[in-house]
Design a protein around this motif. Sequence first.
Motif, PDB file in Angstrom:
ATOM      1  N   TYR A 157       1.884   4.979  71.432  1.00  0.00           N
ATOM      2  CA  TYR A 157       1.585   6.225  70.912  1.00  0.00           C
ATOM      3  C   TYR A 157       0.277   6.268  70.176  1.00  0.00           C
ATOM      4  CZ  TYR A 157       6.416   7.462  72.708  1.00  0.00           C
ATOM      5  OH  TYR A 157       7.637   7.749  73.463  1.00  0.00           O
ATOM      6  N   ALA A 158      -0.403   7.289  70.024  1.00  0.00           N
ATOM      7  CA  ALA A 158      -1.150   7.439  68.900  1.00  0.00           C
ATOM      8  C   ALA A 158      -0.468   8.706  68.101  1.00  0.00           C
ATOM      9  CB  ALA A 158      -2.605   7.748  69.418  1.00  0.00           C
ATOM     10  N   ILE A 159      -0.483   8.481  66.862  1.00  0.00           N
ATOM     11  CA  ILE A 159       0.398   9.678  66.210  1.00  0.00           C
ATOM     12  C   ILE A 159      -0.500   9.851  65.087  1.00  0.00           C
ATOM     13  CG2 ILE A 159       2.532   9.988  64.691  1.00  0.00           C
ATOM     14  CD1 ILE A 159       3.948   7.921  66.435  1.00  0.00           C
ATOM     15  N   ASN A 160      -0.650  11.005  64.927  1.00  0.00           N
ATOM     16  CA  ASN A 160      -1.458  11.944  63.651  1.00  0.00           C
ATOM     17  C   ASN A 160      -0.970  11.360  62.118  1.00  0.00           C
ATOM     18  OD1 ASN A 160      -3.491  12.957  62.215  1.00  0.00           O
ATOM     19  ND2 ASN A 160      -2.410  14.922  62.121  1.00  0.00           N
ATOM     20  N   ALA A 161      -1.460  10.741  61.277  1.00  0.00           N
ATOM     21  CA  ALA A 161      -0.853  10.435  60.001  1.00  0.00           C
ATOM     22  C   ALA A 161      -1.068  11.413  58.959  1.00  0.00           C
ATOM     23  CB  ALA A 161      -1.487   9.123  59.601  1.00  0.00           C
ATOM     24  N   THR A 162      -2.126  12.283  58.991  1.00  0.00           N
ATOM     25  CA  THR A 162      -2.160  13.042  57.940  1.00  0.00           C
ATOM     26  C   THR A 162      -2.657  14.395  58.698  1.00  0.00           C
ATOM     27  OG1 THR A 162      -4.588  12.643  57.792  1.00  0.00           O
ATOM     28  CG2 THR A 162      -3.064  11.570  56.309  1.00  0.00           C
ATOM     29  N   LYS A 163      -2.309  15.739  57.879  1.00  0.00           N
ATOM     30  CA  LYS A 163      -2.786  16.993  58.278  1.00  0.00           C
ATOM     31  C   LYS A 163      -4.223  16.889  58.394  1.00  0.00           C
ATOM     32  CE  LYS A 163      -2.131  21.828  58.037  1.00  0.00           C
ATOM     33  NZ  LYS A 163      -1.647  23.058  57.331  1.00  0.00           N
ATOM     34  N   SER A 164      -4.718  17.343  59.745  1.00  0.00           N
ATOM     35  CA  SER A 164      -6.351  17.440  59.944  1.00  0.00           C
ATOM     36  C   SER A 164      -6.671  18.091  61.287  1.00  0.00           C
ATOM     37  CB  SER A 164      -7.030  16.182  59.717  1.00  0.00           C
ATOM     38  OG  SER A 164      -6.499  15.129  60.991  1.00  0.00           O
ATOM     39  N   ASN A 165      -7.529  18.829  61.134  1.00  0.00           N
ATOM     40  CA  ASN A 165      -8.191  19.526  62.408  1.00  0.00           C
ATOM     41  C   ASN A 165      -7.069  20.598  63.001  1.00  0.00           C
ATOM     42  OD1 ASN A 165     -10.722  18.199  62.760  1.00  0.00           O
ATOM     43  ND2 ASN A 165      -9.616  16.538  63.140  1.00  0.00           N
TER      44      ASN A 165
END
Length: 199
Positions: free
Chosen positions: A121-129
């Motif tokens: 998995y590639a998981i988003n680490a911070t709120k962005s876009n």
Amino acid sequence: RDLHSFPTRRSSDLLFLSLFCMSVAAAAVAETATRADVLTAHANRQRTGWFSQERKLTRAILAQGRFGKLWESPELDGFENYPARLYASPLYVDGLTIQTKEHKGKTFRVVIAATSTGYVYAINATKSNGVAPGAILWKTQLDDPCILHWDASAMGIVGTPVIDKARRYLYVVSCGVTTSFRMYGLDLSTGAVLEIGRA
């Protein structure tokens, strides 16, 4: 087929070879890491896990009592009645441009997680876009995992992958029920399998 059906000596030799190749690759790719990147097990070629440039995570910050969970991801995929387990250490890429349909061309801070059920998995680490932290940016299942019956667990990916940031490759070894141990080269920006080799 389960792990007990593999020839023990051959499997251990193949696993050793694949882990050796991954450690050599890690030594080569660790040079391209930014300060925040964690591209291999324990973050560096020496496997120390030491972040000598860490300045924000201090004893004073920890003593404030506000240190804790920032986000969580959706439940990761199991296989049949086997839950996903994270034996492999997560990796981190600071500033990865994702090329999947939904997020094409957008850059994220990404955690890479690989599970015992054979998923990466590639998981988003911070709120962005406009994407919440913990959101899954892409996922790939490499194969149905080997099953270790005496432990009642899936044993797909148990070793930490290695990232070659310059080539945008993610290298991972997985034990598949029909394929035994294989090394995969994945496109870091999409999760697409680009190369497969016997481990």
